[in-house]
Design an enzyme around this catalytic site. Structure first.
Site, PDB file in Angstrom:
ATOM      1  N   HIS A  57      -9.298   5.350  -2.414  1.00 10.90           N
ATOM      2  CA  HIS A  57      -8.569   5.383  -1.139  1.00 10.90           C
ATOM      3  C   HIS A  57      -9.375   6.211  -0.157  1.00 10.90           C
ATOM      4  O   HIS A  57     -10.197   7.038  -0.541  1.00 10.90           O
ATOM      5  CB  HIS A  57      -7.186   6.008  -1.340  1.00 10.90           C
ATOM      6  CG  HIS A  57      -6.195   5.038  -1.931  1.00 10.90           C
ATOM      7  ND1 HIS A  57      -5.107   4.558  -1.236  1.00 10.90           N
ATOM      8  CD2 HIS A  57      -6.174   4.437  -3.143  1.00 10.90           C
ATOM      9  CE1 HIS A  57      -4.452   3.710  -2.006  1.00 10.90           C
ATOM     10  NE2 HIS A  57      -5.067   3.622  -3.176  1.00 10.90           N
ATOM     11  N   GLY A  58      -9.112   5.989   1.137  1.00 13.25           N
ATOM     12  CA  GLY A  58      -9.848   6.735   2.160  1.00 13.25           C
ATOM     13  C   GLY A  58     -11.254   6.198   2.320  1.00 13.25           C
ATOM     14  O   GLY A  58     -12.226   6.945   2.322  1.00 13.25           O
ATOM     15  N   VAL A  64      -9.380   0.510   3.147  1.00 14.00           N
ATOM     16  CA  VAL A  64      -9.907   0.867   4.473  1.00 14.00           C
ATOM     17  C   VAL A  64      -8.835   0.593   5.530  1.00 14.00           C
ATOM     18  O   VAL A  64      -8.289  -0.515   5.571  1.00 14.00           O
ATOM     19  CB  VAL A  64     -11.171   0.035   4.804  1.00 14.00           C
ATOM     20  CG1 VAL A  64     -11.693   0.404   6.185  1.00 14.00           C
ATOM     21  CG2 VAL A  64     -12.256   0.244   3.750  1.00 14.00           C
ATOM     22  N   THR A  68      -8.321   3.352   8.738  1.00 18.12           N
ATOM     23  CA  THR A  68      -8.613   4.078   9.975  1.00 18.12           C
ATOM     24  C   THR A  68      -9.807   3.514  10.753  1.00 18.12           C
ATOM     25  O   THR A  68      -9.707   3.285  11.966  1.00 18.12           O
ATOM     26  CB  THR A  68      -8.889   5.570   9.634  1.00 18.12           C
ATOM     27  OG1 THR A  68      -7.760   6.056   8.923  1.00 18.12           O
ATOM     28  CG2 THR A  68      -9.105   6.408  10.877  1.00 18.12           C
ATOM     29  N   SER A  98     -12.617   5.019   4.885  1.00 17.02           N
ATOM     30  CA  SER A  98     -13.176   5.200   6.233  1.00 17.02           C
ATOM     31  C   SER A  98     -13.979   6.481   6.301  1.00 17.02           C
ATOM     32  O   SER A  98     -13.567   7.511   5.744  1.00 17.02           O
ATOM     33  CB  SER A  98     -12.049   5.295   7.265  1.00 17.02           C
ATOM     34  OG  SER A  98     -11.307   4.109   7.289  1.00 17.02           O
ATOM     35  N   HIS A 139      -7.618  10.462   3.272  1.00 14.30           N
ATOM     36  CA  HIS A 139      -7.215   9.474   4.285  1.00 14.30           C
ATOM     37  C   HIS A 139      -7.499   9.967   5.698  1.00 14.30           C
ATOM     38  O   HIS A 139      -7.336  11.153   5.986  1.00 14.30           O
ATOM     39  CB  HIS A 139      -5.709   9.210   4.180  1.00 14.30           C
ATOM     40  CG  HIS A 139      -5.290   8.556   2.905  1.00 14.30           C
ATOM     41  ND1 HIS A 139      -4.710   9.250   1.875  1.00 14.30           N
ATOM     42  CD2 HIS A 139      -5.374   7.275   2.490  1.00 14.30           C
ATOM     43  CE1 HIS A 139      -4.431   8.405   0.887  1.00 14.30           C
ATOM     44  NE2 HIS A 139      -4.840   7.200   1.229  1.00 14.30           N
ATOM     45  N   GLY A 140      -7.892   9.041   6.558  1.00 15.25           N
ATOM     46  CA  GLY A 140      -8.025   9.360   7.979  1.00 15.25           C
ATOM     47  C   GLY A 140      -9.412   9.851   8.350  1.00 15.25           C
ATOM     48  O   GLY A 140     -10.373   9.638   7.611  1.00 15.25           O
ATOM     49  N   ASP A 189       0.837  -1.193   0.000  1.00 14.85           N
ATOM     50  CA  ASP A 189       0.000   0.000   0.000  1.00 14.85           C
ATOM     51  C   ASP A 189       0.881   1.257   0.000  1.00 14.85           C
ATOM     52  O   ASP A 189       1.774   1.391   0.848  1.00 14.85           O
ATOM     53  CB  ASP A 189      -0.869  -0.048   1.277  1.00 14.85           C
ATOM     54  CG  ASP A 189      -1.974   0.977   1.280  1.00 14.85           C
ATOM     55  OD1 ASP A 189      -2.441   1.353   0.187  1.00 14.85           O
ATOM     56  OD2 ASP A 189      -2.382   1.397   2.380  1.00 14.85           O
ATOM     57  N   HIS A 190       0.652   2.149  -0.937  1.00 13.19           N
ATOM     58  CA  HIS A 190       1.403   3.414  -1.022  1.00 13.19           C
ATOM     59  C   HIS A 190       2.923   3.226  -1.037  1.00 13.19           C
ATOM     60  O   HIS A 190       3.645   3.871  -0.281  1.00 13.19           O
ATOM     61  CB  HIS A 190       1.023   4.354   0.127  1.00 13.19           C
ATOM     62  CG  HIS A 190      -0.375   4.872   0.020  1.00 13.19           C
ATOM     63  ND1 HIS A 190      -0.748   5.852  -0.866  1.00 13.19           N
ATOM     64  CD2 HIS A 190      -1.498   4.519   0.683  1.00 13.19           C
ATOM     65  CE1 HIS A 190      -2.040   6.086  -0.744  1.00 13.19           C
ATOM     66  NE2 HIS A 190      -2.530   5.285   0.186  1.00 13.19           N
TER      67      HIS A 190
HETATM   68  O1  G3H Z   1      -4.334   3.235   1.586  1.00  8.39           O
HETATM   69  C1  G3H Z   1      -5.061   3.158   2.595  1.00  8.39           C
HETATM   70  C2  G3H Z   1      -6.294   3.872   2.654  1.00  8.39           C
HETATM   71  O2  G3H Z   1      -6.552   4.679   1.600  1.00  8.39           O
HETATM   72  C3  G3H Z   1      -7.052   3.905   3.904  1.00  8.39           C
HETATM   73  O3  G3H Z   1      -7.717   5.132   4.155  1.00  8.39           O
HETATM   74  O4  G3H Z   1      -7.474   5.144   6.615  1.00  8.39           O
HETATM   75  O5  G3H Z   1      -9.088   6.638   5.455  1.00  8.39           O
HETATM   76  O6  G3H Z   1      -9.509   4.193   5.561  1.00  8.39           O
HETATM   77  P1  G3H Z   1      -8.498   5.292   5.516  1.00  8.39           P
HETATM   78 ZN    ZN Z   2      -4.523   5.241   0.634  1.00  6.67          ZN
END
Ligand code: G3H
Ligand code: ZN
Length: 294
Positions: free
Chosen positions: A208-209, A231, A233, A211, A178-179, A82-83
């Site tokens: 992405h993101g 997902v 956070t 959450s 994210h977050g 991831d990333h």
């Molecule tokens: O790459 C990981 C994510 O994009 C997770 O995002 O922490 O907002 O769920 P999130």
């Molecule tokens: Zn991400």
């Protein structure tokens, strides 16, 4: 079974659903993910970021455990970096047995993102891994990046990017971040842009993101062409909050029981999310074989 993310996401693309990609840093999360996927007959992706494997989830230890259990599973499971940004981290992940790589060059100037994505594309082919890249930039919710118009993915630029990098999947910026968003806030997703990206690219698209983005937003994003949702956070928060409430109930709770309660709560969260994004009951197992449900 351990599988390629390419086959998995192409099936999701053809059948208009999304697969969860969940960050995993320990045994409890690995078990929660795999057991949830098995109970839901759902494919799943296990994500580990360089920060996570450097700080805690040592690859020499966590990958053999995930691989062994994934090979026994009756649903497809992919392991994705991831990333990934640094060349060394990406090579290390491929050598450690990841089946897929995300190269994140989204903070780089456009041509530099293309150049590095092309290099990583060549490497992933040598290792038999699939490739996810990012165009536009999915930033941080805490900084309000979800509202930044200049971070959104440009559909015409995306055509050029996909053609030149030959990426298998594209992470797009359409309004998530994210977050954690500020309390009570749900991000505004640019569905029109997402539809246009899907019409123009036709490849599996990644959000992405995942959450705190809101159930309706997530369901509509899947309808508009998202096939992988990252997902982290919210799942980590489920784990933390379960620990807190179990300790409040019984301050002397045995660590073994505490870990088991955390795992069970995370599994429930994952199963509900899988249902929401339509990945459940996609794979059926008989003692002879595993079949795809169309
Ligand atoms: O790459 C990981 C994510 O994009 C997770 O995002 O922490 O907002 O769920 P999130
Ligand atoms: Zn991400």
């Amino acid at each position: 079974m351990l599988t390629s993310m390419k086959e998995m996401l192409e099936h999701a693309n053809e059948n208009n659903y999304a697969v969860m990609a969940i960050n995993c840093i320990n045994l409890e999360i690995a078990k929660a993910i795999i057991h949830a996927a098995e109970d839901c007959h759902s494919p799943v992706i296990i994500n580990i970021s360089p920060r996570q494997f450097k700080a805690h989830a040592t690859l020499e230890m966590i990958i053999p455990m995930i691989k062994k259990r994934s090979e026994q599973a009756h649903v497809p499971i992919a392991i994705n970096l991831d990333h990934g940004q640094e060349f060394e981290d990406i090579v290390y992940a491929m050598q450690s047995g990841f089946t897929s790589i995300m190269f994140d060059g989204s903070s780089l100037p456009y041509e530099e993102n293309i150049k590095r994505s092309q290099l990583i594309r060549a490497l992933t082919r040598e290792y038999g891994c699939s490739l996810e890249t990012e165009l536009g930039h999915v930033g941080q919710a805490q900084s309000g990046d979800n509202s930044r118009e200049d971070y959104l993915t440009d559909p015409d630029q995306a055509i050029d990017f996909v053609r030149r990098t030959k990426t298998d999947f594209l992470a797009v910026a359409v309004g998530t971040a994210h977050g954690e968003y500020p309390k009570g806030m749900t991000p505004k997703i640019d569905f029109q842009r997402l539809k246009e990206l899907k019409e123009k690219l036709r490849i599996p698209l990644v959000l992405h993101g995942g959450s705190g983005a809101g159930e309706e937003n997530i369901k509509t994003a899947v309808k508009c062409g998202i096939n992988k949702i990252n997902v982290c956070t919210d799942l980590f928060n489920v784990g933390r909050d379960t620990m807190k409430s179990e300790i409040e109930k019984n301050p002397n709770i045995e660590l073994l029981l505490l870990e088991m309660a955390v795992e069970a709560a995370m599994k429930n969260y994952i199963m509900a999310y899988m249902k929401m994004i339509g990945s459940t009951n996609r794979y059926m197992y008989t003692s002879q074989n595993m079949t795809i449900v169309e």
